[in-house]
Scaffold this active site. Sequence first.
Site, PDB file in Angstrom:
ATOM      1  N   TYR A   1       1.200  -1.250   0.216  1.00  0.00           N
ATOM      2  CA  TYR A   1      -0.049   0.115  -0.464  1.00  0.00           C
ATOM      3  C   TYR A   1       0.619   1.523  -0.374  1.00  0.00           C
ATOM      4  O   TYR A   1       1.411   1.150   0.587  1.00  0.00           O
ATOM      5  CB  TYR A   1      -0.350  -0.084   1.256  1.00  0.00           C
TER       6      TYR A   1
ATOM      7  N   ASP B   1       9.276   2.832  -0.358  1.00  0.00           N
ATOM      8  CA  ASP B   1       8.125   3.617   0.729  1.00  0.00           C
ATOM      9  C   ASP B   1       8.154   2.943   1.771  1.00  0.00           C
ATOM     10  O   ASP B   1       7.999   1.813   2.374  1.00  0.00           O
ATOM     11  CB  ASP B   1       7.119   2.849   0.176  1.00  0.00           C
TER      12      ASP B   1
ATOM     13  N   LYS C   1       4.626   8.915   8.598  1.00  0.00           N
ATOM     14  CA  LYS C   1       4.192   8.692   9.710  1.00  0.00           C
ATOM     15  C   LYS C   1       5.394   9.486  11.078  1.00  0.00           C
ATOM     16  O   LYS C   1       5.148  10.519  11.456  1.00  0.00           O
ATOM     17  CB  LYS C   1       3.938   7.822  10.155  1.00  0.00           C
TER      18      LYS C   1
HETATM   19  N1  HOZ Z   1      -3.930   3.230   5.793  1.00  0.00           N
HETATM   20  C1  HOZ Z   1      -3.899   3.454   7.206  1.00  0.00           C
HETATM   21  C2  HOZ Z   1      -3.669   2.055   7.929  1.00  0.00           C
HETATM   22  N2  HOZ Z   1      -2.610   1.293   6.939  1.00  0.00           N
HETATM   23  C3  HOZ Z   1      -5.219   3.623   7.115  1.00  0.00           C
HETATM   24  C4  HOZ Z   1      -4.979   4.909   8.974  1.00  0.00           C
HETATM   25  C5  HOZ Z   1      -6.025   4.830   9.476  1.00  0.00           C
HETATM   26  O1  HOZ Z   1      -7.508   5.372   9.366  1.00  0.00           O
HETATM   27  O2  HOZ Z   1      -5.880   5.581  10.820  1.00  0.00           O
END
Ligand code: HOZ
Length: 450
Positions: A161, A256, A284
């Site tokens: 992702y 990433d 992050k």
């Molecule tokens: N895609 C994020 C987790 N891998 C979602 C984060 C969230 O919903 O805070």
Amino acid sequence: MAGLKKKKPVKKANRIVKRTEESTRLYERAKKRMPGGVSSPVRSFASVGGTPFFVKKARGPFIVDADGNRYVDYVMSYGPLLFGHAPKAVSTAVRAALSRGTSYGAPCQGEVELAERVTKCFPSMERVRFVSSGTEAAMSAVRLARAVTGRDLVLKFSGCYHGHADSFLVAAGSGVATLGIPGSPGVPGSLAGLTVTARYNDLDSVRELFAAHPGRIGVIAVEPVAANMGVVLPRPGFLEGLREIATREGAVLLFDEVISGFRLAAGGAQEIYRVTPDLTCLGKILGGGLPVGAYGGKADLMKSIAPDGPVYQAGTLSGNPIAMAAGKAMLDSLRPEVYRRLEKSAAQLEAGMKKAAESLGVADRLTFNRIGSILTMFFTGGPVENFDDAKRSNLEAFRRWFHALRKRSVFIAPAQFEAMFVSTEHSADEIGYTVAAHREALREAFELQP
Ligand code: HOZ
């Protein structure tokens, strides 16, 4: 940050969540005004059912909901909170920055200071551009890679992702996997067709794609440690193989490291595995819990970014002074002992969870993938080395486990395809408590007799 206390591990998981009325009320209100009642899909509990709790406050390893229930938190905002919630250094820096204004639309010293720290931690990033999220970082890095190679195709790995930009919503992990969305409506077929997908940990699948599309793949985008199909480690030689193929084929290798950056080591996965990408995306931890992303690489590549070059990318809140201050405070706290402590705590957690599974006779139905402070327990016998393996997980058992943990005041991501994040604030007490709760939760997950 508090040290690990030398107390005996807790034996009982006796903090039971009883009141949920206030969160339920908030959820009903939220659903009337926001899709699914949330700002990001995974949070809705869509894949596990039930009502998400709404957070009132958080500190250290704990998160407190609107009804006053206190959970041991392993979501940690999906990664940024290496030192738990509201660490003093970051809070102090944010308060000081706030008193100097919230956004300037002009350069500030904080950007220079954070850029200096990022490039020191990540020597492959000679130049860095700050943005506001990991999605933005990946989207912009791909634009740059396409521009410098003059090639349109993006190669990604199923289950990885890289945020929700159009080019990446193909066989994506995280919420896309959790909600079982194969590709998103709204992404034009002509654009989705420019993304080709290989299998994680399978170099042959990468070679086959290059053979099928000669001279057309501009970028190999990869999470060097995958954390959005659950945690999946690169097999020995996988990252080195990608480096070799990218160099031979004239494609850009994009790591990433939005999750792995600063979490696995100050220099991310590329420091651990000693493989140097052409471009890196960060997010992050970089923002210390505030919205920040970044992308960067060799000066020679980054000189194509506007205003030095023609590849356009901009943002009013990019390099935001408060976020820069939070990031700087965070990065200044990264010392070797931090990673030793994280490793120790996460190893304790993993060992305790495994032992509980063994004692209940269900260990062969589970797979633990961990590196440093990120961990996923898959509800399938191992190994889990790619998305197909991860998808074999028993999601019904996961659902029961999730709710059983939540009932016992332990909060993990409401999705099998995410990670548990350990912080320096998770002491032996919290870990002991979690293991005890997990043991009970496993009984419920596998419907074992008490
Ligand atoms: N895609 C994020 C987790 N891998 C979602 C984060 C969230 O919903 O805070």
